[in-house]
Design a protein around this motif. Structure first.
Motif, mmCIF file in Angstrom:
data_model
loop_
_atom_site.group_PDB
_atom_site.id
_atom_site.type_symbol
_atom_site.label_atom_id
_atom_site.label_comp_id
_atom_site.label_asym_id
_atom_site.label_seq_id
_atom_site.Cartn_x
_atom_site.Cartn_y
_atom_site.Cartn_z
ATOM 1 N N VAL A 47 0.856 -1.191 0.000
ATOM 2 C CA VAL A 47 0.000 0.000 0.000
ATOM 3 C C VAL A 47 0.891 1.238 0.000
ATOM 4 O O VAL A 47 1.798 1.348 0.823
ATOM 5 C CB VAL A 47 -0.939 -0.003 1.225
ATOM 6 N N PRO A 48 0.667 2.184 -0.904
ATOM 7 C CA PRO A 48 1.546 3.364 -0.978
ATOM 8 C C PRO A 48 1.348 4.299 0.203
ATOM 9 O O PRO A 48 0.257 4.369 0.779
ATOM 10 C CB PRO A 48 1.123 4.039 -2.286
ATOM 11 N N TYR A 49 2.404 5.001 0.563
ATOM 12 C CA TYR A 49 2.329 6.007 1.631
ATOM 13 C C TYR A 49 1.619 7.238 1.080
ATOM 14 O O TYR A 49 2.079 7.850 0.120
ATOM 15 C CB TYR A 49 3.745 6.361 2.095
ATOM 16 N N ARG A 50 0.461 7.574 1.667
ATOM 17 C CA ARG A 50 -0.335 8.695 1.197
ATOM 18 C C ARG A 50 -0.923 9.440 2.401
ATOM 19 O O ARG A 50 -2.016 9.117 2.862
ATOM 20 C CB ARG A 50 -1.477 8.234 0.294
ATOM 21 N N PHE A 122 -10.128 7.615 -4.813
ATOM 22 C CA PHE A 122 -9.268 6.855 -3.903
ATOM 23 C C PHE A 122 -7.826 6.808 -4.392
ATOM 24 O O PHE A 122 -7.555 6.846 -5.588
ATOM 25 C CB PHE A 122 -9.810 5.431 -3.732
ATOM 26 N N ASP A 123 -6.917 6.698 -3.421
ATOM 27 C CA ASP A 123 -5.485 6.602 -3.723
ATOM 28 C C ASP A 123 -5.027 5.159 -3.855
ATOM 29 O O ASP A 123 -4.025 4.879 -4.520
ATOM 30 C CB ASP A 123 -4.677 7.290 -2.619
ATOM 31 N N ARG A 146 -11.652 3.794 -12.792
ATOM 32 C CA ARG A 146 -12.396 5.063 -12.716
ATOM 33 C C ARG A 146 -12.291 5.719 -11.347
ATOM 34 O O ARG A 146 -12.089 6.933 -11.240
ATOM 35 C CB ARG A 146 -13.875 4.816 -13.063
ATOM 36 N N VAL A 147 -12.443 4.917 -10.270
ATOM 37 C CA VAL A 147 -12.498 5.521 -8.934
ATOM 38 C C VAL A 147 -11.112 5.798 -8.351
ATOM 39 O O VAL A 147 -10.994 6.469 -7.328
ATOM 40 C CB VAL A 147 -13.329 4.673 -7.949
ATOM 41 N N LEU A 148 -10.054 5.264 -8.978
ATOM 42 C CA LEU A 148 -8.701 5.560 -8.506
ATOM 43 C C LEU A 148 -8.229 6.903 -9.067
ATOM 44 O O LEU A 148 -8.493 7.244 -10.228
ATOM 45 C CB LEU A 148 -7.728 4.469 -8.936
ATOM 46 N N ALA A 149 -7.513 7.643 -8.233
ATOM 47 C CA ALA A 149 -6.914 8.893 -8.669
ATOM 48 C C ALA A 149 -5.746 8.607 -9.609
ATOM 49 O O ALA A 149 -5.193 7.499 -9.604
ATOM 50 C CB ALA A 149 -6.432 9.686 -7.451
ATOM 51 N N LEU A 154 -3.621 -0.297 -7.505
ATOM 52 C CA LEU A 154 -4.567 -1.400 -7.394
ATOM 53 C C LEU A 154 -3.819 -2.636 -6.923
ATOM 54 O O LEU A 154 -2.791 -3.012 -7.501
ATOM 55 C CB LEU A 154 -5.217 -1.677 -8.757
ATOM 56 N N LEU A 155 -4.329 -3.284 -5.863
ATOM 57 C CA LEU A 155 -3.720 -4.497 -5.310
ATOM 58 C C LEU A 155 -4.722 -5.637 -5.397
ATOM 59 O O LEU A 155 -5.821 -5.555 -4.835
ATOM 60 C CB LEU A 155 -3.295 -4.269 -3.865
#
Length: 238
Positions: A47-50, A122-123, A146-149, A154-155
């Motif tokens: 998961v990326p740091y955001r 979402f990030d 679509r819903v991802l920035a 995506l995992l």
């Protein structure tokens, strides 16, 4: 010969998971020899740091992925879990509330094929052992995109048909014979017959790569577990 069973309808899949919900966590630990916890830790590590970011877990089940990510990535500002099973969502809400999850997670009864969120909401988006149960998988991948920035991650954690070899054949025997037997004794027999068969109708790894690319993702990494029977795919929104 590989046994194959495709998901017929969302209503049937939702009803099946409603039935198995009470013992779902117990059977996950038992049938995977607790390896499911290890796999979720690897997903969490990707998961990326955001700071202030937004995390979405699709097919969230009883909320295990959500809890794992929230414990490590407390820099995120919001956590949302969606599922088509009301019974699973009820357990997820109770579990995260008992754990004192902060910020509290939001849970919604939604289909992966129709995520009712604005574009670029979402990030990071995860789906663990849920994509093969989606009836219209390409539509779900389009919704994820679509819903991802822009630059979102995506995992996908999922079962695949394993590579050849004696260990893979032993796993196949366990997966298609012992797992349904144990699952049937402790929970719903038909559900634990369906779940191994559903792997046969899922993408092969290269097929998933192609579907992701066609949807607008690029695959960054793939980790393999259980002789290739379980894989963790990290893809980025182009």
């Amino acid at each position: 010969m590989t046994q194959i069973q495709k998901p017929e309808s969302e209503a049937k899949i939702a009803a099946m998971f409603d039935r198995v919900a009470p013992r779902y966590d117990l059977l996950n630990r038992l049938l995977s020899a607790r390896q499911d916890q290890r796999w979720r830790k690897r997903l969490t590590a990707m998961v990326p740091y955001r700071p202030g970011g937004k995390f979405l877990d699709v097919a969230t089940g009883t909320g295990d992925v959500m809890l794992s990510v929230a414990r490590v990535h407390n820099e995120y500002g919001s956590f949302v879990g969606v599922d088509i099973s009301g019974e699973m969502l009820a357990l997820a809400e109770a579990k995260t509330r008992l754990a004192g999850m902060r910020p509290p997670a939001q849970f919604l009864k939604l289909s992966a094929q129709s995520l009712q969120f604005p574009d670029a909401s979402f990030d990071c988006l995860s789906i663990a052992f849920g994509l093969r149960n989606v009836v219209q998988r390409e539509q779900a991948l389009s919704e994820f995109h679509r819903v991802l920035a822009p630059g979102g991650v995506l995992l996908i954690l999922e079962f695949f048909l394993p590579r050849g070899g004696i260990l893979a054949r032993l796993f196949q025997f366990y997966f298609h014979n012992l797992l349904p037997l144990i699952g049937g004794l402790l929970s719903d027999r038909e559900a634990y017959r369906y779940l191994p068969k559903s792997v046969g109708s899922f993408y092969p790894l290269e097929g998933l790569r192609t579907a992701l690319y066609d949807t607008g993702f690029t695959v960054e990494t793939v980790e393999s577990f259980l002789f290739g029977a379980c894989r963790l795919v990290k893809a980025n929104k182009l």
